[in-house]
Design a protein around this motif. Sequence first.
Motif, PDB file in Angstrom:
ATOM      1  N   SER A 244      28.218  74.253 -20.306  1.00 37.16           N
ATOM      2  CA  SER A 244      27.309  73.968 -21.417  1.00 37.16           C
ATOM      3  C   SER A 244      26.549  72.681 -21.123  1.00 37.16           C
ATOM      4  O   SER A 244      27.154  71.611 -21.007  1.00 37.16           O
ATOM      5  N   SER A 246      22.649  70.389 -21.858  1.00 35.24           N
ATOM      6  CA  SER A 246      21.585  70.171 -22.832  1.00 35.24           C
ATOM      7  C   SER A 246      20.401  69.549 -22.112  1.00 35.24           C
ATOM      8  O   SER A 246      20.584  68.739 -21.204  1.00 35.24           O
ATOM      9  N   VAL A 252      12.695  71.464 -21.740  1.00 30.98           N
ATOM     10  CA  VAL A 252      13.141  72.826 -22.010  1.00 30.98           C
ATOM     11  C   VAL A 252      12.064  73.854 -21.678  1.00 30.98           C
ATOM     12  O   VAL A 252      12.360  74.990 -21.311  1.00 30.98           O
ATOM     13  N   ILE A 255      12.209  75.339 -17.909  1.00 32.23           N
ATOM     14  CA  ILE A 255      13.261  76.218 -17.403  1.00 32.23           C
ATOM     15  C   ILE A 255      13.213  77.574 -18.076  1.00 32.23           C
ATOM     16  O   ILE A 255      12.567  77.756 -19.108  1.00 32.23           O
ATOM     17  N   VAL A 257      15.646  81.551 -18.454  1.00 29.55           N
ATOM     18  CA  VAL A 257      16.869  82.304 -18.187  1.00 29.55           C
ATOM     19  C   VAL A 257      16.781  82.919 -16.791  1.00 29.55           C
ATOM     20  O   VAL A 257      15.756  83.485 -16.413  1.00 29.55           O
ATOM     21  N   VAL A 275      21.070  80.160 -15.258  1.00 33.39           N
ATOM     22  CA  VAL A 275      20.886  79.920 -16.685  1.00 33.39           C
ATOM     23  C   VAL A 275      21.097  81.235 -17.422  1.00 33.39           C
ATOM     24  O   VAL A 275      20.385  82.215 -17.196  1.00 33.39           O
ATOM     25  N   SER A 277      21.575  81.396 -21.031  1.00 32.59           N
ATOM     26  CA  SER A 277      20.898  81.369 -22.330  1.00 32.59           C
ATOM     27  C   SER A 277      20.367  79.981 -22.605  1.00 32.59           C
ATOM     28  O   SER A 277      20.905  78.983 -22.108  1.00 32.59           O
ATOM     29  N   ILE A 278      19.294  79.930 -23.400  1.00 31.68           N
ATOM     30  CA  ILE A 278      18.676  78.670 -23.826  1.00 31.68           C
ATOM     31  C   ILE A 278      18.590  78.702 -25.340  1.00 31.68           C
ATOM     32  O   ILE A 278      18.006  79.627 -25.918  1.00 31.68           O
ATOM     33  N   TYR A 291      18.134  70.585 -26.375  1.00 24.56           N
ATOM     34  CA  TYR A 291      18.370  72.014 -26.517  1.00 24.56           C
ATOM     35  C   TYR A 291      19.592  72.434 -25.702  1.00 24.56           C
ATOM     36  O   TYR A 291      19.740  72.032 -24.542  1.00 24.56           O
ATOM     37  N   VAL A 293      21.891  74.616 -23.323  1.00 20.07           N
ATOM     38  CA  VAL A 293      21.676  75.570 -22.229  1.00 20.07           C
ATOM     39  C   VAL A 293      23.050  75.981 -21.701  1.00 20.07           C
ATOM     40  O   VAL A 293      23.876  75.132 -21.371  1.00 20.07           O
ATOM     41  N   ILE A 314      19.033  72.152 -12.622  1.00 14.44           N
ATOM     42  CA  ILE A 314      18.392  73.444 -12.856  1.00 14.44           C
ATOM     43  C   ILE A 314      17.113  73.506 -12.029  1.00 14.44           C
ATOM     44  O   ILE A 314      16.191  72.724 -12.236  1.00 14.44           O
ATOM     45  N   TYR A 316      13.793  74.884 -11.272  1.00 16.26           N
ATOM     46  CA  TYR A 316      12.773  75.720 -11.909  1.00 16.26           C
ATOM     47  C   TYR A 316      11.593  76.002 -10.976  1.00 16.26           C
ATOM     48  O   TYR A 316      10.712  76.805 -11.302  1.00 16.26           O
TER      49      TYR A 316
END
Length: 435
Positions: A244, A246, A252, A255, A257, A275, A277-278, A291, A293, A314, A316
Amino acid sequence: MTRRARALRPRTWVIGGVVAVVVLGGGTTWAVLATTGARAETSPTTTTVAASLQTLEKTVSSSGTLAPTTTEDVSFGVAGTVQAVNVQEGQQVAAGDVLATVDTLHANAAVLEARASLAAAQAKLSAAEADDDGSDSSSAAIASYQAQVDVAQADVTDAETAATGTTLVAPIAGMVTNVSVEVGDAVSGSSSGSSGSSGSTGSSGSSGSSSPGSTTGASGSGSTGSTSSSGQFTIVSTDSWKVSLSVSETEVSEIAVGDQVELSTDDGTSFFGTVGSIGLLPSTTSGAAAYPVVVDVTGSPEGLFDGVSVTGDIVYERRADVLTVPSAAVSSGTDGTSTVTVVADDGTETVTTVEVGETSGNLVEITSGLAEGDMVEVTVFTPGSTGGQQGTGGGTGTFPGGGMDGTFPGGGALPGGGSFPGGGSLPGGGQQGSE
């Protein structure tokens, strides 16, 4: 530092790394300054580096906590007295392993009672059918007794199913983290079957009745990343993990899913994920929105534990085969142009104009002007030091006005015949003069 005369009262001053000793001599007050440290310097050196193809990534970094994907709380679905407990906390189990058993007395009694009720209902139905005279009342009686038979048959099925629940088995593979029953304990069963829920999304899972031979008669709840227990046994998956994280409101949008995530623990264990879920709703801490993630860990890495702190990058954007050189090789002109010095095989140096793209760490992208393998000159600065000279004006230890090395103007001594604090000598190694 140049020497200078100042009108000061007799005292010792320590100012910004220099010692100022105030003395009197020949009717004049002099401030003698001595440096107390060496002056560090750097010396530039040049080397050559080949332009090379690299993979550049853009990432969003965050930190979070590792947790098992699934947690199952399991309890007996029938009443009875615990006869055996086959596992203990910390033990690994496979799906279907026996956790514990209760006595069959109550379960068998319930089966016999249900079968007796079924037999009685069937007898009434048979009698009604035998006495059927074709009237409406006879038809109604037969329909009523048939319904009683159907209900009794369902009760028998439920009782027989519950009787198999005297053996409680693990619904998933994982580690047993909670055992709250002991041999001899009386347990009260639950008529519900096993159910599951996903704590990460907040959506309820499906529920259904148990089937004989599996988790029959057991009741429990499954949750994602839950640390509380409401069952007689708790099992957490050790082959499926999530993290988990954030991210900030500004990050946000970068990035999505499915983005790959590079993960690592504090002890250096590295692994990967994607990823999963966001969150749509942010939480606010100190006025900043973040948020949630959820990252699904790829595969079943070894050495992972519930609650461990994890750092995640992450990814992207990733571009492969990008031509790069060290950022230190590129010079920017006042007109906005960028240049590098290309070094040929024979040592010839040519200043070449290049087009630059994005920067990643200490590398800069070259979009035109160079080819892979071109050697460019890079200037680096190596830290060094030179011995500091004590005193001023070359460390000769002379005073303003051309006094002898280490002597006061006019041959004066320290006031009252005193010496320097701590027994120190004059800058440059001079001796104290005499009157």
